[in-house]
Design a protein around this motif. Sequence first.
Motif, PDB file in Angstrom:
ATOM      1  N   PRO A  13     -10.040   0.550   0.056  1.00 28.46           N
ATOM      2  CA  PRO A  13      -9.718   0.448   1.375  1.00 28.46           C
ATOM      3  C   PRO A  13     -10.972  -0.497   2.052  1.00 28.46           C
ATOM      4  O   PRO A  13     -10.526  -1.191   3.159  1.00 28.46           O
ATOM      5  CB  PRO A  13      -9.816   1.957   1.912  1.00 28.46           C
ATOM      6  N   VAL A  39       0.982   4.149  -2.737  1.00 26.49           N
ATOM      7  CA  VAL A  39       0.625   5.572  -2.587  1.00 26.49           C
ATOM      8  C   VAL A  39       1.713   6.689  -2.734  1.00 26.49           C
ATOM      9  O   VAL A  39       1.735   7.628  -3.358  1.00 26.49           O
ATOM     10  CB  VAL A  39       0.381   5.679  -0.850  1.00 26.49           C
ATOM     11  N   THR A  93       0.852  -1.264   0.035  1.00 27.10           N
ATOM     12  CA  THR A  93       0.084  -0.051   0.123  1.00 27.10           C
ATOM     13  C   THR A  93       0.863   1.096  -0.051  1.00 27.10           C
ATOM     14  O   THR A  93       0.575   2.144  -0.840  1.00 27.10           O
ATOM     15  CB  THR A  93      -0.869  -0.028   1.260  1.00 27.10           C
ATOM     16  N   TYR A 147     -10.702   4.854  -4.482  1.00 32.51           N
ATOM     17  CA  TYR A 147     -10.142   5.093  -3.302  1.00 32.51           C
ATOM     18  C   TYR A 147     -11.323   4.823  -2.396  1.00 32.51           C
ATOM     19  O   TYR A 147     -11.001   5.045  -1.036  1.00 32.51           O
ATOM     20  CB  TYR A 147      -9.472   6.452  -3.145  1.00 32.51           C
ATOM     21  N   THR A 148     -12.450   4.481  -2.790  1.00 31.68           N
ATOM     22  CA  THR A 148     -13.687   4.102  -1.632  1.00 31.68           C
ATOM     23  C   THR A 148     -13.788   2.627  -1.507  1.00 31.68           C
ATOM     24  O   THR A 148     -13.788   2.152  -0.376  1.00 31.68           O
ATOM     25  CB  THR A 148     -14.920   4.840  -2.117  1.00 31.68           C
ATOM     26  N   GLU A 204     -12.277   8.346  -7.669  1.00 32.66           N
ATOM     27  CA  GLU A 204     -13.188   8.239  -6.351  1.00 32.66           C
ATOM     28  C   GLU A 204     -13.726   7.029  -6.017  1.00 32.66           C
ATOM     29  O   GLU A 204     -13.833   6.500  -4.770  1.00 32.66           O
ATOM     30  CB  GLU A 204     -14.441   9.273  -6.527  1.00 32.66           C
TER      31      GLU A 204
END
Length: 279
Positions: free
Chosen positions: A86, A49, A45, A82-83, A79
């Motif tokens: 996770p 990032v 991760t 990244y919703t 969007e």
Amino acid sequence: MLVLAGCSEADQHQIRNLAMPDRASAEGPYTYELWKWAWVAAMVTGVIVWGLIFYAVVKFRRRSDDEVPRQTRYNLPLEVFYTIAPVLMCVVFFFHTVRVQDEVIKLDDNPDMTVEVLGQQWSWTFNHGVGEQENPSASGEDGEFAYSSYVYTSGTGAQIPTLVIPVDQTIQFNLHSPDVIHDFGVPSFLVKMDVIPGRVNKLQVTPTVEGEYVGKCYELCGVSHSRMLFNVEVVSQSDYEAYLADLAEAGNTAEAPILGGSYVRDQAGLDDESEGHSE
């Protein structure tokens, strides 16, 4: 390489173990594998990032003083990513955590032996059964114990007690507290469990490596919490039986486990003048 060259052998061992102690119980590898793969997931991760950060820094940097980059109010695919990502990661972590937890805290109906453990402010008492277990599944509550007689050892404010247990035996610890919440754990076993007043929690451990270890209370339980230490010796079966005989010869015998009441004061070595005297 230069930094790693400055590490001692102990430091290098810690790095290889990802800051975890060597596994000395049958339950330890489950906890260690969860810890190891959590590190792998965190690093993957982190790399993603960091990669996105550096990509954005380079791709969308200002190339001249009068240039204004194209403004983007939203990006629907990003969007969504990244919703959902996770959430999926949390689901995976949760699944593997529950799987490991089920393995670590599962109880065998017929453990090889049972030790009644008393955690109190601020020391430990270990009650070992003598002879054969009459009721291996005894709850440790309301006078229901696995043995008809016991030998015990207690710590004091000045003396750290030692828990002696045999290697390669499944040991059930019935955990008792007469005062506040404590937590019984041995770092090298990679398992621990809360000791809660009013109920008896049960933890089973199978030590696999003979040796000396340290144990501690993992729950902040009062002003002298730091004194709640104990040593652990994992020995052969013959040495364990000899240890029980030594306790009996020393007069540390009882028909039932010592689990508090007046013994909190008398057996734990906390007299009326001692700091943090426990009723």
